[in-house]
Design a protein around this motif. Sequence first.
Motif, PDB file in Angstrom:
ATOM      1  N   ILE A  74     -28.452 134.869  -8.567  1.00 43.19           N
ATOM      2  CA  ILE A  74     -28.915 133.612  -7.980  1.00 43.19           C
ATOM      3  C   ILE A  74     -30.095 133.014  -8.744  1.00 43.19           C
ATOM      4  O   ILE A  74     -30.232 131.801  -8.831  1.00 43.19           O
ATOM      5  N   ARG A  75     -30.907 133.838  -9.357  1.00 43.91           N
ATOM      6  CA  ARG A  75     -32.073 133.328 -10.087  1.00 43.91           C
ATOM      7  C   ARG A  75     -31.734 132.796 -11.483  1.00 43.91           C
ATOM      8  O   ARG A  75     -32.590 132.243 -12.158  1.00 43.91           O
ATOM      9  N   LEU A  76     -30.484 132.933 -11.937  1.00 44.24           N
ATOM     10  CA  LEU A  76     -30.097 132.488 -13.269  1.00 44.24           C
ATOM     11  C   LEU A  76     -30.281 130.983 -13.437  1.00 44.24           C
ATOM     12  O   LEU A  76     -30.065 130.211 -12.510  1.00 44.24           O
ATOM     13  N   LYS A  77     -30.652 130.590 -14.641  1.00 45.39           N
ATOM     14  CA  LYS A  77     -30.812 129.180 -14.984  1.00 45.39           C
ATOM     15  C   LYS A  77     -29.891 128.829 -16.144  1.00 45.39           C
ATOM     16  O   LYS A  77     -29.476 129.686 -16.911  1.00 45.39           O
ATOM     17  N   ARG A  78     -29.593 127.547 -16.264  1.00 46.72           N
ATOM     18  CA  ARG A  78     -28.864 127.014 -17.414  1.00 46.72           C
ATOM     19  C   ARG A  78     -29.920 126.575 -18.421  1.00 46.72           C
ATOM     20  O   ARG A  78     -30.867 125.875 -18.058  1.00 46.72           O
ATOM     21  N   VAL A  79     -29.777 126.994 -19.688  1.00 42.73           N
ATOM     22  CA  VAL A  79     -30.809 126.703 -20.694  1.00 42.73           C
ATOM     23  C   VAL A  79     -30.179 126.090 -21.935  1.00 42.73           C
ATOM     24  O   VAL A  79     -29.176 126.591 -22.446  1.00 42.73           O
ATOM     25  N   ARG A  80     -30.800 125.000 -22.396  1.00 41.35           N
ATOM     26  CA  ARG A  80     -30.446 124.375 -23.666  1.00 41.35           C
ATOM     27  C   ARG A  80     -31.721 124.289 -24.494  1.00 41.35           C
ATOM     28  O   ARG A  80     -32.823 124.332 -23.958  1.00 41.35           O
ATOM     29  N   MET A  81     -31.573 124.154 -25.809  1.00 39.82           N
ATOM     30  CA  MET A  81     -32.747 124.108 -26.679  1.00 39.82           C
ATOM     31  C   MET A  81     -32.502 123.169 -27.850  1.00 39.82           C
ATOM     32  O   MET A  81     -31.405 123.125 -28.408  1.00 39.82           O
ATOM     33  N   ASP A  82     -33.540 122.416 -28.201  1.00 35.68           N
ATOM     34  CA  ASP A  82     -33.543 121.681 -29.466  1.00 35.68           C
ATOM     35  C   ASP A  82     -34.775 122.146 -30.251  1.00 35.68           C
ATOM     36  O   ASP A  82     -35.394 123.152 -29.883  1.00 35.68           O
ATOM     37  N   GLN A  83     -35.144 121.446 -31.315  1.00 32.72           N
ATOM     38  CA  GLN A  83     -36.243 121.923 -32.148  1.00 32.72           C
ATOM     39  C   GLN A  83     -37.618 121.778 -31.498  1.00 32.72           C
ATOM     40  O   GLN A  83     -38.592 122.343 -32.009  1.00 32.72           O
ATOM     41  N   HIS A  84     -37.714 121.102 -30.347  1.00 32.44           N
ATOM     42  CA  HIS A  84     -39.012 120.868 -29.716  1.00 32.44           C
ATOM     43  C   HIS A  84     -39.168 121.504 -28.334  1.00 32.44           C
ATOM     44  O   HIS A  84     -40.288 121.793 -27.926  1.00 32.44           O
ATOM     45  N   PRO A  98     -41.824 122.660 -23.319  1.00 35.01           N
ATOM     46  CA  PRO A  98     -42.078 122.687 -24.763  1.00 35.01           C
ATOM     47  C   PRO A  98     -41.974 124.115 -25.302  1.00 35.01           C
ATOM     48  O   PRO A  98     -42.387 125.072 -24.636  1.00 35.01           O
ATOM     49  N   LEU A  99     -41.421 124.271 -26.485  1.00 33.60           N
ATOM     50  CA  LEU A  99     -41.288 125.602 -27.082  1.00 33.60           C
ATOM     51  C   LEU A  99     -42.648 126.281 -27.232  1.00 33.60           C
ATOM     52  O   LEU A  99     -42.745 127.509 -27.147  1.00 33.60           O
ATOM     53  N   ALA A 100     -43.708 125.507 -27.416  1.00 33.32           N
ATOM     54  CA  ALA A 100     -45.048 126.085 -27.544  1.00 33.32           C
ATOM     55  C   ALA A 100     -45.510 126.758 -26.254  1.00 33.32           C
ATOM     56  O   ALA A 100     -46.448 127.550 -26.272  1.00 33.32           O
ATOM     57  N   ASN A 101     -44.847 126.483 -25.136  1.00 33.01           N
ATOM     58  CA  ASN A 101     -45.207 127.097 -23.858  1.00 33.01           C
ATOM     59  C   ASN A 101     -44.562 128.476 -23.684  1.00 33.01           C
ATOM     60  O   ASN A 101     -44.856 129.192 -22.740  1.00 33.01           O
ATOM     61  N   VAL A 102     -43.668 128.862 -24.578  1.00 30.32           N
ATOM     62  CA  VAL A 102     -42.990 130.158 -24.465  1.00 30.32           C
ATOM     63  C   VAL A 102     -43.926 131.256 -24.968  1.00 30.32           C
ATOM     64  O   VAL A 102     -44.327 131.262 -26.133  1.00 30.32           O
ATOM     65  N   ALA A 103     -44.256 132.194 -24.092  1.00 32.18           N
ATOM     66  CA  ALA A 103     -45.156 133.294 -24.436  1.00 32.18           C
ATOM     67  C   ALA A 103     -44.397 134.541 -24.855  1.00 32.18           C
ATOM     68  O   ALA A 103     -44.848 135.292 -25.719  1.00 32.18           O
ATOM     69  N   VAL A 148     -31.859 135.750 -28.578  1.00 33.69           N
ATOM     70  CA  VAL A 148     -33.257 136.178 -28.430  1.00 33.69           C
ATOM     71  C   VAL A 148     -34.033 135.857 -29.702  1.00 33.69           C
ATOM     72  O   VAL A 148     -35.111 135.249 -29.652  1.00 33.69           O
ATOM     73  N   ASP A 149     -33.496 136.239 -30.848  1.00 32.32           N
ATOM     74  CA  ASP A 149     -34.161 135.925 -32.120  1.00 32.32           C
ATOM     75  C   ASP A 149     -34.152 134.434 -32.416  1.00 32.32           C
ATOM     76  O   ASP A 149     -35.111 133.910 -32.994  1.00 32.32           O
ATOM     77  N   ASP A 150     -33.095 133.729 -32.010  1.00 38.09           N
ATOM     78  CA  ASP A 150     -33.042 132.274 -32.214  1.00 38.09           C
ATOM     79  C   ASP A 150     -34.203 131.595 -31.488  1.00 38.09           C
ATOM     80  O   ASP A 150     -34.870 130.717 -32.050  1.00 38.09           O
ATOM     81  N   ILE A 151     -34.453 131.994 -30.255  1.00 31.92           N
ATOM     82  CA  ILE A 151     -35.552 131.397 -29.489  1.00 31.92           C
ATOM     83  C   ILE A 151     -36.889 131.781 -30.110  1.00 31.92           C
ATOM     84  O   ILE A 151     -37.786 130.940 -30.259  1.00 31.92           O
ATOM     85  N   ARG A 152     -37.049 133.038 -30.486  1.00 26.30           N
ATOM     86  CA  ARG A 152     -38.307 133.482 -31.106  1.00 26.30           C
ATOM     87  C   ARG A 152     -38.596 132.699 -32.384  1.00 26.30           C
ATOM     88  O   ARG A 152     -39.738 132.291 -32.629  1.00 26.30           O
ATOM     89  N   ARG A 153     -37.584 132.484 -33.217  1.00 23.47           N
ATOM     90  CA  ARG A 153     -37.786 131.716 -34.452  1.00 23.47           C
ATOM     91  C   ARG A 153     -38.153 130.257 -34.136  1.00 23.47           C
ATOM     92  O   ARG A 153     -39.019 129.676 -34.779  1.00 23.47           O
ATOM     93  N   ALA A 154     -37.486 129.675 -33.136  1.00 26.66           N
ATOM     94  CA  ALA A 154     -37.781 128.281 -32.765  1.00 26.66           C
ATOM     95  C   ALA A 154     -39.207 128.156 -32.233  1.00 26.66           C
ATOM     96  O   ALA A 154     -39.911 127.190 -32.553  1.00 26.66           O
ATOM     97  N   ASP A 165     -45.930 136.822 -35.677  1.00 26.15           N
ATOM     98  CA  ASP A 165     -47.345 136.596 -35.399  1.00 26.15           C
ATOM     99  C   ASP A 165     -47.683 136.471 -33.924  1.00 26.15           C
ATOM    100  O   ASP A 165     -48.788 136.784 -33.518  1.00 26.15           O
ATOM    101  N   GLY A 166     -46.750 135.973 -33.109  1.00 24.34           N
ATOM    102  CA  GLY A 166     -47.071 135.686 -31.712  1.00 24.34           C
ATOM    103  C   GLY A 166     -46.456 136.688 -30.775  1.00 24.34           C
ATOM    104  O   GLY A 166     -45.815 137.653 -31.166  1.00 24.34           O
ATOM    105  N   ALA A 167     -46.665 136.456 -29.488  1.00 27.86           N
ATOM    106  CA  ALA A 167     -46.131 137.340 -28.454  1.00 27.86           C
ATOM    107  C   ALA A 167     -44.656 137.089 -28.208  1.00 27.86           C
ATOM    108  O   ALA A 167     -43.968 137.893 -27.614  1.00 27.86           O
ATOM    109  N   ALA A 168     -44.153 135.935 -28.618  1.00 31.36           N
ATOM    110  CA  ALA A 168     -42.758 135.602 -28.373  1.00 31.36           C
ATOM    111  C   ALA A 168     -41.864 136.531 -29.147  1.00 31.36           C
ATOM    112  O   ALA A 168     -40.825 136.877 -28.753  1.00 31.36           O
TER     113      ALA A 168
END
Length: 168
Positions: A74-84, A98-103, A148-154, A165-168
């Motif tokens: 039930i807690r699942l979300k639908r997620v899409r991503m672009d370069q920002h 914003p991708l910068a908000n991903v910790a 997982v790596d795609d999001i980390r790289r973005a 370098d970061g926690a992501a």
Amino acid sequence: MESSATLLSSRETFIMKVLFPILWIGGFAGATVGLFLFPDSWHGAEGGAPGPEAKWTFLTITLVGALFIRWTCIRLKRVRMDQHALYVSNYAKEIVVPLANVAEVTENRWINIHPVTLVFHAETEFGSRIVFMPKVRWFAFWSSHPVVDDIRRAVARATGRGPGDGAA
């Protein structure tokens, strides 16, 4: 929102988030209510009414199953991503993060849907973390999902940090 965004979550997310819980919880809850209110309409292995422990067993299975489904589906979300940004939806509302908000980006390889958890630096309308089910990969049981790596790289590109370098 953003039409060029790539879908990261599985197309089966709606089924797992909405339809499966309704059918499973509804079915077990209906059977449990039936066992409590109409015990004589049920037949045990010997042909008679089931023993009194059957209704309590069904109630326990229903409650434990509902809690597990709440935690996994039930807690699942639908997620899409672009370069920002990430575009996160609960099917009633979509928010932009914003991708910068991903910790942090993690996954659970031990559950067959490989849920991916995104933890945010700042609270969003869906909380400080969201979980989504990535696209199904057959026969990739305990390996890390490439998303997982795609999001980390973005995130690294969006924040100007290197991938490690970061926690992501």
